[in-house]
Design an enzyme around this catalytic site. Structure first.
Site, PDB file in Angstrom:
ATOM      1  N   HIS A  17       0.845  -1.213   0.000  1.00 22.75           N
ATOM      2  CA  HIS A  17       0.000   0.000   0.000  1.00 22.75           C
ATOM      3  C   HIS A  17       0.873   1.253   0.000  1.00 22.75           C
ATOM      4  O   HIS A  17       0.626   2.197  -0.731  1.00 22.75           O
ATOM      5  CB  HIS A  17      -0.889   0.049   1.254  1.00 22.75           C
ATOM      6  CG  HIS A  17      -1.927  -1.022   1.343  1.00 22.75           C
ATOM      7  ND1 HIS A  17      -2.111  -1.788   2.470  1.00 22.75           N
ATOM      8  CD2 HIS A  17      -2.867  -1.440   0.457  1.00 22.75           C
ATOM      9  CE1 HIS A  17      -3.120  -2.635   2.282  1.00 22.75           C
ATOM     10  NE2 HIS A  17      -3.596  -2.454   1.065  1.00 22.75           N
ATOM     11  N   LYS A  41     -17.128  -6.621   6.653  1.00 25.33           N
ATOM     12  CA  LYS A  41     -16.000  -7.466   7.078  1.00 25.33           C
ATOM     13  C   LYS A  41     -15.745  -7.186   8.559  1.00 25.33           C
ATOM     14  O   LYS A  41     -16.007  -6.095   9.026  1.00 25.33           O
ATOM     15  CB  LYS A  41     -14.730  -7.080   6.314  1.00 25.33           C
ATOM     16  CG  LYS A  41     -14.711  -7.472   4.865  1.00 25.33           C
ATOM     17  CD  LYS A  41     -13.326  -7.150   4.291  1.00 25.33           C
ATOM     18  CE  LYS A  41     -13.319  -7.115   2.774  1.00 25.33           C
ATOM     19  NZ  LYS A  41     -12.061  -6.549   2.234  1.00 25.33           N
ATOM     20  N   ARG A  90      -2.426  -6.292  -8.481  1.00 24.47           N
ATOM     21  CA  ARG A  90      -1.338  -7.230  -8.211  1.00 24.47           C
ATOM     22  C   ARG A  90      -1.299  -8.325  -9.261  1.00 24.47           C
ATOM     23  O   ARG A  90      -0.300  -8.535  -9.911  1.00 24.47           O
ATOM     24  CB  ARG A  90      -1.509  -7.871  -6.828  1.00 24.47           C
ATOM     25  CG  ARG A  90      -1.083  -6.972  -5.714  1.00 24.47           C
ATOM     26  CD  ARG A  90      -1.681  -7.392  -4.416  1.00 24.47           C
ATOM     27  NE  ARG A  90      -3.122  -7.248  -4.448  1.00 24.47           N
ATOM     28  CZ  ARG A  90      -3.908  -7.355  -3.398  1.00 24.47           C
ATOM     29  NH1 ARG A  90      -3.402  -7.665  -2.241  1.00 24.47           N
ATOM     30  NH2 ARG A  90      -5.204  -7.176  -3.506  1.00 24.47           N
ATOM     31  N   SER A 128      -3.098  -7.715   2.900  1.00 28.89           N
ATOM     32  CA  SER A 128      -3.330  -7.588   4.343  1.00 28.89           C
ATOM     33  C   SER A 128      -3.765  -8.932   4.929  1.00 28.89           C
ATOM     34  O   SER A 128      -3.376  -9.291   6.044  1.00 28.89           O
ATOM     35  CB  SER A 128      -4.425  -6.550   4.623  1.00 28.89           C
ATOM     36  OG  SER A 128      -4.031  -5.295   4.142  1.00 28.89           O
TER      37      SER A 128
HETATM   38  P1  ADP Z   1      -9.838  -3.500  -0.477  1.00 30.66           P
HETATM   39  O1  ADP Z   1     -10.575  -4.194   0.625  1.00 30.66           O
HETATM   40  O2  ADP Z   1     -10.526  -2.289  -1.018  1.00 30.66           O
HETATM   41  O3  ADP Z   1      -9.295  -4.411  -1.561  1.00 30.66           O
HETATM   42  P2  ADP Z   1      -7.124  -3.293   0.481  1.00 30.66           P
HETATM   43  O4  ADP Z   1      -6.686  -2.532   1.675  1.00 30.66           O
HETATM   44  O5  ADP Z   1      -6.930  -4.766   0.513  1.00 30.66           O
HETATM   45  O6  ADP Z   1      -8.607  -2.853   0.276  1.00 30.66           O
HETATM   46  O7  ADP Z   1      -6.400  -2.732  -0.828  1.00 30.66           O
HETATM   47  C1  ADP Z   1      -6.538  -1.392  -1.218  1.00 30.66           C
HETATM   48  C2  ADP Z   1      -5.961  -1.225  -2.608  1.00 30.66           C
HETATM   49  O8  ADP Z   1      -4.572  -1.497  -2.591  1.00 30.66           O
HETATM   50  C3  ADP Z   1      -6.538  -2.159  -3.678  1.00 30.66           C
HETATM   51  O9  ADP Z   1      -6.584  -1.464  -4.902  1.00 30.66           O
HETATM   52  C4  ADP Z   1      -5.532  -3.286  -3.748  1.00 30.66           C
HETATM   53  O10 ADP Z   1      -5.545  -3.914  -5.015  1.00 30.66           O
HETATM   54  C5  ADP Z   1      -4.258  -2.484  -3.544  1.00 30.66           C
HETATM   55  N1  ADP Z   1      -3.183  -3.314  -3.000  1.00 30.66           N
HETATM   56  C6  ADP Z   1      -3.206  -4.107  -1.907  1.00 30.66           C
HETATM   57  N2  ADP Z   1      -2.019  -4.716  -1.717  1.00 30.66           N
HETATM   58  C7  ADP Z   1      -1.214  -4.298  -2.738  1.00 30.66           C
HETATM   59  C8  ADP Z   1       0.141  -4.605  -3.136  1.00 30.66           C
HETATM   60  N3  ADP Z   1       0.885  -5.469  -2.457  1.00 30.66           N
HETATM   61  N4  ADP Z   1       0.619  -3.985  -4.243  1.00 30.66           N
HETATM   62  C9  ADP Z   1      -0.171  -3.132  -4.944  1.00 30.66           C
HETATM   63  N5  ADP Z   1      -1.442  -2.822  -4.636  1.00 30.66           N
HETATM   64  C10 ADP Z   1      -1.960  -3.411  -3.548  1.00 30.66           C
END
Ligand code: ADP
Length: 166
Positions: A17, A41, A90, A128
């Site tokens: 992130h 969630k 990703r 996460s």
């Molecule tokens: P959500 O529940 O909206 O998917 P996340 O916190 O999991 O929220 O992710 C927020 C954003 O960050 C999403 O667009 C996700 O694809 C991106 N993201 C999460 N992990 C990574 C990573 N390792 N590299 C690039 N983008 C990521």
């Protein structure tokens, strides 16, 4: 002035992130990280905690702020005075959902565009949920998180385990 919103759950915020936030901050005048309350969630951290965690690791970025939101993303984007949403991609598995969301948002708010940043190869596997799973088995999460965030995750998982034993 160009303003972008980077929305997500950030439960917890990872180095993947942070990489997206830093790259977005170089492209836009102003970036708002939107931390989704998301009642569907059960998060490890409350929305206030997640906001504070993101804030604590972006203090070096002057044009980035962090806010929580609930409800429709496009409404939040309008409230922020932004017209661009940034999401990270990703793998192909992210693509279908992200495309559907971007297209739906464009129908309900034609003035809002979504742009995708491809993940940094170093973090392409990172999510996460994986971090939480590893931490729940007492695995080493230091490669995935800022050190302060890693401490908070370990502590919360320890507390949760204690609660479930009581
Ligand atoms: P959500 O529940 O909206 O998917 P996340 O916190 O999991 O929220 O992710 C927020 C954003 O960050 C999403 O667009 C996700 O694809 C991106 N993201 C999460 N992990 C990574 C990573 N390792 N590299 C690039 N983008 C990521």
């Amino acid at each position: 002035m160009t303003t972008a919103v980077y929305p997500g759950s950030f439960d917890p915020v990872t180095l993947g992130h942070l990489d997206i936030i830093e790259r977005t901050a170089r492209m836009f005048d102003h970036v708002i990280v939107g931390v989704l309350q998301n009642n569907s969630k059960t998060p490890l951290f409350s929305v206030e905690e997640r906001v504070n965690m993101v804030r604590s690791i972006i203090s070096h970025l002057e044009n980035v702020e962090v806010r929580s939101f609930d409800g429709l993303l496009v409404d939040f984007v309008h409230q922020c005075g932004a017209d661009v949403v940034v999401r990270g991609l990703r793998a192909i598995t992210d693509f279908e959902y992200e495309l559907q969301m971007a297209q739906t948002n464009r129908v309900i708010a034609p003035d809002v565009d979504t742009i995708f940043l491809t993940t940094n190869l170093r973090y392409s596997y990172l999510s996460s949920s994986i971090v939480k799973e590893i931490a729940s088995y007492d695995g080493d999460i230091d490669a995935f998180l800022h050190p302060d965030i890693a401490c908070q995750v370990r502590e919360r998982i320890r507390q949760n385990k204690e609660k479930s034993r009581a």
